[in-house]
Design an enzyme around this catalytic site. Sequence first.
Site, PDB file in Angstrom:
ATOM      1  CG  ASP A  33      -2.041  -0.922   1.133  1.00  0.00           C
ATOM      2  OD1 ASP A  33      -2.274  -1.406   0.012  1.00  0.00           O
ATOM      3  OD2 ASP A  33      -2.716  -1.153   2.153  1.00  0.00           O
ATOM      4  CE  LYS A  55      -7.606   6.773  -1.626  1.00  0.00           C
ATOM      5  NZ  LYS A  55      -7.883   7.596  -0.474  1.00  0.00           N
ATOM      6  CG  MET A 170      -9.567   6.057   7.355  1.00  0.00           C
ATOM      7  SD  MET A 170     -10.291   4.622   6.550  1.00  0.00           S
ATOM      8  CE  MET A 170     -10.886   3.675   7.949  1.00  0.00           C
TER       9      MET A 170
HETATM   10  N1  SAH Z   1      -4.460  -0.552   8.977  1.00  0.00           N
HETATM   11  C1  SAH Z   1      -4.101   0.803   9.339  1.00  0.00           C
HETATM   12  C2  SAH Z   1      -5.245   1.779   9.141  1.00  0.00           C
HETATM   13  C3  SAH Z   1      -5.638   1.956   7.717  1.00  0.00           C
HETATM   14  S1  SAH Z   1      -6.954   3.097   7.513  1.00  0.00           S
HETATM   15  C4  SAH Z   1      -3.610   0.811  10.791  1.00  0.00           C
HETATM   16  O1  SAH Z   1      -3.740  -0.189  11.495  1.00  0.00           O
HETATM   17  O2  SAH Z   1      -3.057   1.817  11.216  1.00  0.00           O
HETATM   18  C5  SAH Z   1      -6.082   4.579   7.112  1.00  0.00           C
HETATM   19  C6  SAH Z   1      -6.173   5.524   8.280  1.00  0.00           C
HETATM   20  O3  SAH Z   1      -5.208   5.153   9.258  1.00  0.00           O
HETATM   21  C7  SAH Z   1      -5.816   6.953   7.953  1.00  0.00           C
HETATM   22  O4  SAH Z   1      -6.918   7.654   7.398  1.00  0.00           O
HETATM   23  C8  SAH Z   1      -5.460   7.491   9.319  1.00  0.00           C
HETATM   24  O5  SAH Z   1      -6.614   7.759  10.076  1.00  0.00           O
HETATM   25  C9  SAH Z   1      -4.781   6.300   9.934  1.00  0.00           C
HETATM   26  N2  SAH Z   1      -3.322   6.387   9.812  1.00  0.00           N
HETATM   27  C10 SAH Z   1      -2.503   5.559   9.148  1.00  0.00           C
HETATM   28  N3  SAH Z   1      -1.224   5.926   9.330  1.00  0.00           N
HETATM   29  C11 SAH Z   1      -1.241   6.997  10.135  1.00  0.00           C
HETATM   30  C12 SAH Z   1      -0.234   7.822  10.715  1.00  0.00           C
HETATM   31  N4  SAH Z   1       1.067   7.615  10.482  1.00  0.00           N
HETATM   32  N5  SAH Z   1      -0.618   8.833  11.518  1.00  0.00           N
HETATM   33  C13 SAH Z   1      -1.930   9.059  11.769  1.00  0.00           C
HETATM   34  N6  SAH Z   1      -2.898   8.312  11.247  1.00  0.00           N
HETATM   35  C14 SAH Z   1      -2.570   7.296  10.451  1.00  0.00           C
END
Ligand code: SAH
Length: 493
Positions: A33, A55, A170
């Site tokens: 991803d 994306k 998100m």
């Molecule tokens: N599987 C991922 C989440 C994927 S959904 C996990 O466990 O973290 C994508 C969302 O994750 C983003 O919209 C944001 O809300 C959050 N996210 C992912 N990386 C992030 C980061 N470094 N800092 C803050 N939010 C993050």
Amino acid sequence: MTVYLVGAGPGDPGLMTARSLELIAAADVIIHDRLIPASALDGARPDAKLIYAGKEGGGAQVPQSEITRMLIEHGAQAAIVVRLKGGDPFVFGRGGEEAEALLEAGLEFEVVPGVTSGIAAPAYAGIPVTHRDAASSVAFVTGHEDPDKPDSALDWRALAGFPGTLVVYMGVGRLEGIANRLIEGGRSPDEPAALVQRGTLPDQRAVVGTLASIAQLAVDERIKAPAIAVFGPVAALRSRIAWLERRPLHGVTVAVTRAREQISRVAARLRALGAEVVVAPVIRIQTLPGPVPPLDSYDLICFTSPNGVDALFERIDAAGLDTRSFPARSRTRVAAIGPATARALRAHGIQTDVMPAKAVAESLAEALADVPVSRALVVRAREARDVVPEALRDRGAEVDVVAVYETVVEQLDADQIAAVAAADYLTFTSASTVRNLLESVDGAAWLTEGESRPRLVSIGPVTSAELREHGLEPDIEAEDHDIDGLIAAIVRA
Ligand code: SAH
């Protein structure tokens, strides 16, 4: 033939699990991803097939059906397929769906959890998602759905009644709606709320407000995805617990010009102190193949860099030989210019007998002054100073010099040059890094013009002299002429 659904953590490469690195190194195919650490794929095999499934440039996401199709197609063919996702694969990562699809296709799979951003981003902002006095439970919630949609799967009013911290993924685009629903559901408008953007990454930003103020705060502070929202009393603990900002090099950008093969160690040390590191590999080490010198015919063998050690051992290995090519310690002494070289020797099972206090050739020559020598071997780079061989010859020793590697200049691209020029500090770990950088970017004008030019940090007098030769004055010179000394000098500055 196994597909691994692997979490890559929230962004800081240090938060990748040992298992994830192991699988990345072994994978035939990696389908990844966008939100994975920038360096996550560095350890992949050179012949591994890397497929991007995020994306495209902010455009449309590769459809989930297409990702699942690729997983099944590669899973049926390759031995090890890694599906690498940001954070944890089963937390808003669609890992569950992928596992089901693999199951239906009759393919073996395993799941490797990752550090999820919903815990890590708050933690890096000084917010514990639970706390003995402030929150006994935590809920992970997606903010992806429109909270004003009547048929929303999420009952925000019910969530408002949840007795604990709400961590929303998100949700940046819908903060106002979310906060309003929570207030309507009974949460106090004064309840602390926090947003952590790009948590655990060098440019992490965090803001703390209240349920009533957080949406406007996000607009004012231009908080953008990816961000985690935290609702609950724990959010207020940031003011006390925030620790990231206290690290000695927090907010400092350091450009490291070195051989590609050597940058990662320095970069890791700087990052551990909180620095943002601009990696500018201006040279590449190219080992020079050749015969193994007759090691047992010398009573002294000198190494003037870790690269020299590794390159000699490459020759030894290529010849089907090993450490036993080295004569007994009682017959032959081994000299190293400094601790890094001694470490490299130890990694190959060789102890160092002579090492000067200062890692420069003059000091090595001095340290050797009392060592009886009749035949010496100096293992080094093709382009190197003759201080050590000359000092030994002056004493009547017979000296062989073997060049086991050379440094090859790599060109920096425009983006890299701009990043180096914008850094707070630019480090030089040897005279050759000075020459190579200037060769690589065509002159030093960009380093002397402008107010925000980086401060030049030199590892020692030889490197400083080289800078001066090019009309550059080092701003800082390390007291100890090794990487530790260099880093200490930056911390002091
Ligand atoms: N599987 C991922 C989440 C994927 S959904 C996990 O466990 O973290 C994508 C969302 O994750 C983003 O919209 C944001 O809300 C959050 N996210 C992912 N990386 C992030 C980061 N470094 N800092 C803050 N939010 C993050």
